[in-house]
Design a protein around this motif. Sequence first.
Motif, PDB file in Angstrom:
ATOM      1  N   LEU A 141     -13.262   1.245   1.547  1.00 32.92           N
ATOM      2  CA  LEU A 141     -12.440   1.268   0.335  1.00 32.92           C
ATOM      3  C   LEU A 141     -13.093   2.093  -0.770  1.00 32.92           C
ATOM      4  O   LEU A 141     -12.427   2.856  -1.480  1.00 32.92           O
ATOM      5  CB  LEU A 141     -12.158  -0.160  -0.145  1.00 32.92           C
ATOM      6  N   ARG A 142     -14.411   1.967  -0.906  1.00 41.01           N
ATOM      7  CA  ARG A 142     -15.123   2.756  -1.915  1.00 41.01           C
ATOM      8  C   ARG A 142     -15.038   4.248  -1.589  1.00 41.01           C
ATOM      9  O   ARG A 142     -14.802   5.076  -2.472  1.00 41.01           O
ATOM     10  CB  ARG A 142     -16.591   2.313  -2.014  1.00 41.01           C
ATOM     11  N   TYR A 143     -15.185   4.588  -0.319  1.00 41.58           N
ATOM     12  CA  TYR A 143     -15.070   5.996   0.090  1.00 41.58           C
ATOM     13  C   TYR A 143     -13.665   6.523  -0.214  1.00 41.58           C
ATOM     14  O   TYR A 143     -13.509   7.626  -0.731  1.00 41.58           O
ATOM     15  CB  TYR A 143     -15.394   6.164   1.573  1.00 41.58           C
ATOM     16  N   LEU A 144     -12.649   5.733   0.115  1.00 35.38           N
ATOM     17  CA  LEU A 144     -11.268   6.124  -0.180  1.00 35.38           C
ATOM     18  C   LEU A 144     -11.084   6.369  -1.675  1.00 35.38           C
ATOM     19  O   LEU A 144     -10.468   7.361  -2.078  1.00 35.38           O
ATOM     20  CB  LEU A 144     -10.315   5.006   0.245  1.00 35.38           C
ATOM     21  N   TYR A 145     -11.615   5.472  -2.489  1.00 40.26           N
ATOM     22  CA  TYR A 145     -11.506   5.621  -3.941  1.00 40.26           C
ATOM     23  C   TYR A 145     -12.183   6.901  -4.420  1.00 40.26           C
ATOM     24  O   TYR A 145     -11.646   7.637  -5.247  1.00 40.26           O
ATOM     25  CB  TYR A 145     -12.109   4.410  -4.648  1.00 40.26           C
ATOM     26  N   GLN A 146     -13.362   7.185  -3.887  1.00 47.32           N
ATOM     27  CA  GLN A 146     -14.093   8.380  -4.307  1.00 47.32           C
ATOM     28  C   GLN A 146     -13.416   9.663  -3.824  1.00 47.32           C
ATOM     29  O   GLN A 146     -13.402  10.666  -4.528  1.00 47.32           O
ATOM     30  CB  GLN A 146     -15.535   8.327  -3.799  1.00 47.32           C
ATOM     31  N   ALA A 147     -12.839   9.626  -2.623  1.00 47.38           N
ATOM     32  CA  ALA A 147     -12.200  10.811  -2.056  1.00 47.38           C
ATOM     33  C   ALA A 147     -10.824  11.061  -2.672  1.00 47.38           C
ATOM     34  O   ALA A 147     -10.473  12.207  -2.967  1.00 47.38           O
ATOM     35  CB  ALA A 147     -12.083  10.668  -0.543  1.00 47.38           C
ATOM     36  N   ALA A 148     -10.038  10.013  -2.848  1.00 52.35           N
ATOM     37  CA  ALA A 148      -8.674  10.164  -3.355  1.00 52.35           C
ATOM     38  C   ALA A 148      -8.167   8.820  -3.862  1.00 52.35           C
ATOM     39  O   ALA A 148      -7.655   8.026  -3.073  1.00 52.35           O
ATOM     40  CB  ALA A 148      -7.768  10.697  -2.254  1.00 52.35           C
TER      41      ALA A 148
END
Length: 104
Positions: free
Chosen positions: A25-32
């Motif tokens: 979820l954190r990666y998703l937030y950072q990516a888009a």
Amino acid sequence: MSRVSYFQRFSQRENHATNNTLLVLRYLYQAAPYKLEQVLGSLLDSTPTIGLSFDQQVKGSHSVPDALIVQKPLRIYIETKLGNGLWHDQIERHVASITSGSES
């Protein structure tokens, strides 16, 4: 409380699963951030607002500030002036729009 980490700090498998889910979820937030909105929206009854939005010339009830940066509950209004001029009546109209809570 422990921060999410790539390096597991927990011994229980459920905590590993939680940590890994939070990493995704954190990666998703950072990516888009909008993709995280979609994921969370599919899990909830309504889609939450994730991340900042940047708008120009948002009409209020009494004025039109030059810019608005929003991330609930944060709202930053921007009025740009080139030179020394500051129009007090314009700022007062902006304040009136902000306090009435009416921007389009």
